[in-house]
Design a protein around this motif. Structure first.
Motif, PDB file in Angstrom:
ATOM      1  N   ASP A 189       3.181   3.714  -2.297  1.00 26.94           N
ATOM      2  CA  ASP A 189       3.475   4.033  -3.689  1.00 26.94           C
ATOM      3  C   ASP A 189       4.974   3.922  -3.951  1.00 26.94           C
ATOM      4  OD1 ASP A 189       2.662   4.957  -6.300  1.00 26.94           O
ATOM      5  OD2 ASP A 189       3.629   6.860  -5.805  1.00 26.94           O
ATOM      6  N   SER A 242      -9.269   8.285  -0.128  1.00 27.35           N
ATOM      7  CA  SER A 242      -8.018   7.800   0.452  1.00 27.35           C
ATOM      8  C   SER A 242      -8.257   7.162   1.814  1.00 27.35           C
ATOM      9  CB  SER A 242      -7.023   8.960   0.614  1.00 27.35           C
ATOM     10  OG  SER A 242      -5.897   8.550   1.360  1.00 27.35           O
ATOM     11  N   ARG A 293       0.816  -1.225   0.000  1.00 26.98           N
ATOM     12  CA  ARG A 293       0.000   0.000   0.000  1.00 26.98           C
ATOM     13  C   ARG A 293       0.847   1.272   0.000  1.00 26.98           C
ATOM     14  NH1 ARG A 293      -4.694  -2.432   3.945  1.00 26.98           N
ATOM     15  NH2 ARG A 293      -5.900  -3.414   2.266  1.00 26.98           N
ATOM     16  N   GLN A 323     -13.416   8.522  -7.855  1.00 26.35           N
ATOM     17  CA  GLN A 323     -12.192   7.944  -7.300  1.00 26.35           C
ATOM     18  C   GLN A 323     -12.474   7.380  -5.907  1.00 26.35           C
ATOM     19  OE1 GLN A 323      -9.139   7.952  -9.099  1.00 26.35           O
ATOM     20  NE2 GLN A 323     -10.536   8.647 -10.710  1.00 26.35           N
ATOM     21  N   LEU A 335     -10.195  -0.173 -11.893  1.00 28.77           N
ATOM     22  CA  LEU A 335     -11.225   0.701 -11.326  1.00 28.77           C
ATOM     23  C   LEU A 335     -12.178   1.213 -12.397  1.00 28.77           C
ATOM     24  CD1 LEU A 335     -12.164   2.210  -8.726  1.00 28.77           C
ATOM     25  CD2 LEU A 335     -10.671   4.088  -9.431  1.00 28.77           C
ATOM     26  N   TYR A 343      -2.432  -0.562  -7.914  1.00 28.07           N
ATOM     27  CA  TYR A 343      -3.772  -0.427  -8.499  1.00 28.07           C
ATOM     28  C   TYR A 343      -4.158   1.045  -8.596  1.00 28.07           C
ATOM     29  CZ  TYR A 343      -8.882  -1.229  -8.888  1.00 28.07           C
ATOM     30  OH  TYR A 343     -10.204  -1.234  -9.285  1.00 28.07           O
ATOM     31  N   ASN A 344      -3.970   1.777  -7.499  1.00 26.72           N
ATOM     32  CA  ASN A 344      -4.342   3.190  -7.475  1.00 26.72           C
ATOM     33  C   ASN A 344      -3.464   4.017  -8.410  1.00 26.72           C
ATOM     34  OD1 ASN A 344      -6.347   2.704  -5.551  1.00 26.72           O
ATOM     35  ND2 ASN A 344      -4.945   3.020  -3.841  1.00 26.72           N
ATOM     36  N   ARG A 345      -2.163   3.693  -8.462  1.00 26.02           N
ATOM     37  CA  ARG A 345      -1.240   4.460  -9.294  1.00 26.02           C
ATOM     38  C   ARG A 345      -1.563   4.304 -10.783  1.00 26.02           C
ATOM     39  NH1 ARG A 345       4.180   6.291  -8.507  1.00 26.02           N
ATOM     40  NH2 ARG A 345       4.850   7.310 -10.427  1.00 26.02           N
ATOM     41  N   ALA A 386      -4.252   3.494 -12.191  1.00 23.96           N
ATOM     42  CA  ALA A 386      -5.583   3.943 -12.593  1.00 23.96           C
ATOM     43  C   ALA A 386      -5.497   5.201 -13.451  1.00 23.96           C
ATOM     44  CB  ALA A 386      -6.448   4.207 -11.363  1.00 23.96           C
TER      45      ALA A 386
END
Length: 254
Positions: free
Chosen positions: A76, A179, A74, A176, A145, A116-118, A120
């Motif tokens: 980055d 966070s 988790r 989104q 996502l 995953y978040n990066r 996206a």
């Protein structure tokens, strides 16, 4: 919508450290995002999860991550494209080997956590992940996502995609994920979550954290296996769907 996929992140236990209740979750979900060792999971546990998934007819996906066990994937990471592509190839290859030993196959790839978040919205890292998937098996589906640019990038690169929504996460007004550092980012009320997911399946909408209504076009719903009450959440979603005539079924079997 008469059928929708329900997925969960599994195979994340490590040695004497237990994460989630894989055995029970596999009796509820239709797809299992199985850890590949970079953020969690050890070989014995990963193999058991894959075998159990196979026994229950649950589809198997590679849950690839940054190399970050301490941070559970988790945090980055600013890695080069070459490194990230190689990491993805390595992880998919490992899970494919485990799946072959269990007599099944890996059908899709879902990046985990910070990766995953990066990707996206980060086209450079996104393309590196896509390149890794295509290098191993271009028939694999990329799960990402709903509404994120990564899905279009993957399609343009020749991959099939499936868009997902998160049952236990709050959304911003622009679609989104809120966070995890912010209050209200993770949802715990099983009844509320089930109602939200029923709204998603029937109308393609969700209520954002600011009270606005947003469109979410998703073919799969994720319940995080490590969330408190994950099993109860998944059960309540399945119960609500079945009561409304909506079938829980893997997107790979449609």
């Amino acid at each position: 919508m008469t059928a929708i996929d329900l997925n969960s992140d599994l195979g994340e236990s490590y040695g004497a450290w237990t994460m989630g209740d894989d055995e029970t979750m596999l009796s509820i979900v239709s797809s299992a995002n199985v850890a590949c060792g970079f953020h969690a999971g050890d070989p014995v546990g990963i193999l058991k999860t894959v075998r159990d998934a196979a026994a229950k007819g649950v589809s198997i996906g590679a849950h690839v991550s940054y190399p970050d066990r301490v941070g559970f994937g988790r945090r980055d990471m600013d890695v080069t494209s070459a490194e990230l592509t190689a990491d993805v190839i390595y992880q998919i290859g490992a899970l494919k080997g485990v799946a072959q030993a269990a007599g099944v196959s890996v059908g899709y790839v879902k990046p985990h956590g910070a990766l995953y978040n990066r990707i996206a919205n980060d086209a450079k890292q996104g393309q590196a992940v896509i390149d890794g998937i295509k290098a191993v098996d271009p028939s694999l589906v990329l799960m990402g996502l709903a509404g994120a640019p990564i899905l279009d990038l993957a399609r343009k690169s020749g991959l099939k995609v499936v868009a997902e929504a998160f049952a236990d996460r709050a959304y911003t007004s622009d679609g989104q994920l809120v966070s995890r550092r912010e209050a209200g980012a993770v949802l715990h009320d099983t009844d509320l979550i089930a109602r939200r997911m029923l709204q998603l399946a029937k109308h393609g909408t969700l209520e954002a954290i600011d009270g606005s209504t947003i469109k979410v076009d998703a073919q799969s719903i994720c319940v995080h296996g490590d969330s408190p009450g994950a099993v109860a959440i998944a059960r309540e979603i399945r119960k609500a769907f079945e009561a409304d005539g909506i079938t829980i079924r893997s997107f790979l079997t449609r």
